[in-house]
Design an enzyme around this catalytic site. Structure first.
Site, PDB file in Angstrom:
ATOM      1  N   ASP A  34       0.859  -1.166   0.000  1.00  0.00           N
ATOM      2  CA  ASP A  34       0.000   0.000   0.000  1.00  0.00           C
ATOM      3  C   ASP A  34       0.907   1.232   0.000  1.00  0.00           C
ATOM      4  OD1 ASP A  34      -2.375   1.670   0.624  1.00  0.00           O
ATOM      5  OD2 ASP A  34      -1.421   1.832   2.590  1.00  0.00           O
ATOM      6  N   ASP A  93      -0.351   5.064   0.936  1.00  0.00           N
ATOM      7  CA  ASP A  93      -0.682   6.022   2.000  1.00  0.00           C
ATOM      8  C   ASP A  93      -0.663   5.350   3.371  1.00  0.00           C
ATOM      9  OD1 ASP A  93      -1.209   8.395   0.446  1.00  0.00           O
ATOM     10  OD2 ASP A  93      -3.026   7.406  -0.278  1.00  0.00           O
ATOM     11  N   ASP A 141      -1.384  -0.505   6.153  1.00  0.00           N
ATOM     12  CA  ASP A 141      -1.593   0.106   7.472  1.00  0.00           C
ATOM     13  C   ASP A 141      -3.047   0.120   7.891  1.00  0.00           C
ATOM     14  OD1 ASP A 141      -1.992   2.119   5.351  1.00  0.00           O
ATOM     15  OD2 ASP A 141      -2.462   3.426   7.039  1.00  0.00           O
TER      16      ASP A 141
END
Length: 219
Positions: free
Chosen positions: A8, A10, A167
């Site tokens: 990922d 961001d 995250d």
């Protein structure tokens, strides 16, 4: 052949907490909505923008939602046109470089737009490190497994030998739906507890721990 690590962006490689919250706040003000609390904004990061803002303001009509989405995109675009660039988390590039050097397959799976993805791939060395890059505009967004399965196919990998690193719980649910290994990181938008509750195998506290977690299924 080494496994595939799909990252990922961001909250995982790039610290976009300030820019996303700023864009959400400026967009809300532009369309006459109250400032959104950060705790609500962080929960929607990782989803496609349309779905994210729908969850943030579920009572909007379709027309109002479209206006909100446009205002968010405008805020983000103006930030970057003014020269703003989200910082990388310390240690991110070094880990990517080591994995690339050691023969890992690397890919990206992000809730960003194609414009945002292209902006990140323009970072020094990124385009050469990643075998493929997939975003929310390519099809169903997270937690649907479509973009992760596309990355796995593009890289000639197998789901059971693919780590999805993210995250948020959205990343973990996507990984599980694709049959990949869900690996969380603690420094982004969701808490370790939220990430574990979504099915993460582990949650790394720093990039050294993440590298160790990757090594457990690379042997």
């Amino acid at each position: 052949m080494k496994p595939l690590a799909v990252f990922d962006i961001d909250g995982t490689l790039v610290d976009s907490r300030d820019s996303i919250f700023r864009a959400a706040t400026e967009a809300a003000r532009a369309v006459g909505l109250p400032d959104p609390p950060y705790d609500r904004v962080r929960q929607i990061v990782g989803l496609s923008l349309h779905e994210a803002l729908r969850r943030l303001e579920p009572d909007l009509t379709d027309a109002e939602l479209a206006e909100f989405v446009t205002a968010f995109q405008t805020s983000f675009r103006l930030m970057h046109e003014a020269g703003y660039e989200e910082p990388l988390y310390p240690g991110a590039v070094e880990l990517l470089q080591r994995l690339h050097r050691d023969g890992w397959g690397l890919a990206l799976a992000t809730g960003q737009s194609r414009r945002g993805l292209a902006r990140n791939l323009a970072r020094a060395g990124w385009a050469d490190m990643f075998l493929s890059a997939h975003c929310a505009e390519d099809g169903p967004g997270k937690p649907d497994p479509a973009m992760l399965l596309a990355a796995i196919r593009a890289c000639g990998a197998r789901p059971e030998q693919t780590g999805m690193i993210g995250d948020t719980g959205h990343d973990m649910r996507m990984a599980l739906a694709a049959g990949a290994i869900p690996l969380g990181v603690a420094w982004g938008f969701h808490t370790p507890e939220e990430i574990l509750a979504a099915g993460a195998r582990s949650v790394a506290q720093d990039f050294a721990e993440l590298e160790a977690a990757l090594a457990t299924f690379a042997a």
